[in-house]
Design a protein around this motif. Sequence first.
Motif, PDB file in Angstrom:
ATOM      1  N   ASN A  19       0.965  -1.070  -0.248  1.00 60.15           N
ATOM      2  CA  ASN A  19      -0.183  -0.165   0.209  1.00 60.15           C
ATOM      3  C   ASN A  19       0.835   1.171  -0.099  1.00 60.15           C
ATOM      4  O   ASN A  19       2.361   1.270   0.631  1.00 60.15           O
ATOM      5  CB  ASN A  19      -0.906   0.126   1.160  1.00 60.15           C
ATOM      6  N   ALA A  28       0.289  -4.606   5.142  1.00 65.38           N
ATOM      7  CA  ALA A  28      -0.667  -4.308   6.547  1.00 65.38           C
ATOM      8  C   ALA A  28       0.094  -4.440   7.639  1.00 65.38           C
ATOM      9  O   ALA A  28       1.259  -5.264   7.882  1.00 65.38           O
ATOM     10  CB  ALA A  28      -1.690  -5.332   6.320  1.00 65.38           C
ATOM     11  N   PRO A  49      -1.902  -6.341   0.385  1.00 63.72           N
ATOM     12  CA  PRO A  49      -2.180  -5.960   1.802  1.00 63.72           C
ATOM     13  C   PRO A  49      -3.654  -5.962   2.254  1.00 63.72           C
ATOM     14  O   PRO A  49      -4.398  -5.562   1.483  1.00 63.72           O
ATOM     15  CB  PRO A  49      -1.425  -4.662   2.300  1.00 63.72           C
ATOM     16  N   TRP A  50      -4.133  -6.745   3.152  1.00 60.23           N
ATOM     17  CA  TRP A  50      -5.239  -6.678   3.497  1.00 60.23           C
ATOM     18  C   TRP A  50      -5.587  -5.829   4.833  1.00 60.23           C
ATOM     19  O   TRP A  50      -5.462  -6.181   6.012  1.00 60.23           O
ATOM     20  CB  TRP A  50      -6.198  -8.043   3.816  1.00 60.23           C
ATOM     21  N   VAL A  51      -5.657  -4.476   4.730  1.00 58.54           N
ATOM     22  CA  VAL A  51      -5.699  -3.779   5.740  1.00 58.54           C
ATOM     23  C   VAL A  51      -7.163  -3.266   6.271  1.00 58.54           C
ATOM     24  O   VAL A  51      -7.959  -3.599   5.735  1.00 58.54           O
ATOM     25  CB  VAL A  51      -4.995  -2.300   5.346  1.00 58.54           C
ATOM     26  N   GLU A  55      -4.825   1.224   9.447  1.00 59.80           N
ATOM     27  CA  GLU A  55      -3.967   1.645   8.454  1.00 59.80           C
ATOM     28  C   GLU A  55      -4.663   2.680   7.816  1.00 59.80           C
ATOM     29  O   GLU A  55      -4.133   3.675   6.961  1.00 59.80           O
ATOM     30  CB  GLU A  55      -3.619   0.409   7.534  1.00 59.80           C
ATOM     31  N   GLY A 217      -7.894  -3.293   0.824  1.00 58.70           N
ATOM     32  CA  GLY A 217      -8.449  -4.310   2.306  1.00 58.70           C
ATOM     33  C   GLY A 217      -9.924  -4.378   2.357  1.00 58.70           C
ATOM     34  O   GLY A 217     -10.527  -4.214   1.140  1.00 58.70           O
TER      35      GLY A 217
END
Length: 489
Positions: A19, A28, A49-51, A55, A217
């Motif tokens: 990100n 993340a 990324p799975w934020v 974040e 995310g």
Amino acid sequence: MTVYTRDDIKAAGWLREENYIGGAWVAADDGRTYGVDDPATETQIGTIPWVGRTETKRAIDAAQAAFTAWSMTTAGERAGLLGRMAQIVRDNLDILASMLTLEQGKPLAEARNEMKLGADYIQWFAEEARRINGEIIPSPWKDRQILVTREPVGVVGAISPWNFPFSMLSRKIAPALAAGCTIVIKPSEFTPYCGLLYGVLAGMAGVPAGVVNVVTGDGAAVGGELTQNPLVRKITFTGSTRVGKLLYKQSADTMKKLSMELGGNAPTIIFDDADLELAVENAIAGKFRNTGQTCVCTNRFYVQDGIYDAFAARLTERVRQMKVGNGFDAGVEQGPLINQAAVAKVEAHVQDAKAKGGRVLLGGKRHALGATFYEPTVIADATPDMLIAHEETFGPVAALFRFTTEQEGVDAANATEFGLAAYFFTKDLARTFRVARAIQSGMIGINAGVITTPEAPFGGVKDSGIGREGSTHGVEDYLNIKYLSLGGL
Ligand SMILES: NC(=O)c1ccc[n+]([C@@H]2O[C@H](COP(=O)([O-])OP(=O)(O)OC[C@H]3O[C@@H](n4cnc5c(N)ncnc54)[C@H](O)[C@@H]3O)[C@@H](O)[C@H]2O)c1
Ligand SMILES: O=C[C@H](O)CS(=O)(=O)O
């Protein structure tokens, strides 16, 4: 046109799996990632990324921290940086088109067109940056002047869909930056790389850190922070009406400006006096672009009695010629749908139509090429009780409804809660103005099937949304009007 592999695109630095927050590429906080698939092969092409909210809040804080300095730049400085972003895209159309086809599946030629359209939107707002003027209004007081200024709203939250993963964001980011706003973007998890590309473009062009931020995310978590954080002063959303209404409600407590580009259910009306070849060619372009996965695609064809059979036959003949395949393969005109769920929805609409008396002239079933492919389909004898009359099919299915009088055609076209795009074909001038006035939509193509361009205001009415993107109107939603009453003169 050169075709690039996933590794080519990654090695060249265009495909980013992090990100972009405050000018830095980050993972993340908890290291979670999400797999991204090629829709044609259903093989993983990368991760993102799975934020969540934490974040996202950090990205909003970075945008807020950059806002004062960015809002004080000159229009010329902002125009120059946007112009550089547009030029970088134009200089790399082939490799960027390959990245778009890789994650979204559309035929490469369409992907290249989308990248170019995105660059054109960015260029348009680079130029608009210089035309955000104020006003001096004749004062009713002898000792006072009335001044009006236009000022950037502040931090913008942008959420975008998977079907046009680059160009949809271009007409959000470019007016925001042109106005002097900073922005936090959340692209679709299905097509994140064309959204993360804006972090690459901003960095390459020299846009200051924090002005552009891109997070990927959980939509609900990221969207929850964007809509409920008071530092975010505007939400611009493109996507389904369902999610748009959710975001609209979530934004109320912090009274944000809103732009909503939502779902459609476009009608095309073919009158008896239409130019048949023109109508068919534009029907193809307007219906099957992006394999029918376009908000402004025709969902319902209303064909007047006198031309119905000829139009049905000629359209079927042309659709039969369309080549279906992997978007990278030469000559392919119809690619995969975005995923198997999308195919299931198209299949449900076709089966419902057949069960209610629809006559399949072509296609009508899943394609042998794979689980994400569906045959280009033409259905005659469609009726208002069918799902395809009321829901956005979002796939390669042309449903033909018959009508007799002009008023019947207009009434049928308007029988929807949506109002994004509509189209009609006629050579009669008086009818053109009558029908254009009567149709309830934000945009109308008259003897034209593809109408999107940066010069024109794009947007809908009713459940298709609020606000306009592109044109001289597109920057207004990123500005606050301030009135100065200057006395003591
Ligand atoms: N009017 C337009 O300009 C336009 C353009 C393109 C697509 N669309 C519409 O978009 C739809 C197809 O796109 P889609 O499937 O990506 O739409 P979608 O609404 O499912 O998703 C759009 C975006 O919203 C995010 N999202 C999902 N749930 C969310 C939540 N609870 N909170 C915050 N964000 C959330 C998704 O992750 C994605 O980034 C169709 O209805 C199409 O008509 C409209
Ligand atoms: O899905 C709808 C998009 O708006 C496509 S386009 O703007 O017409 O290219």
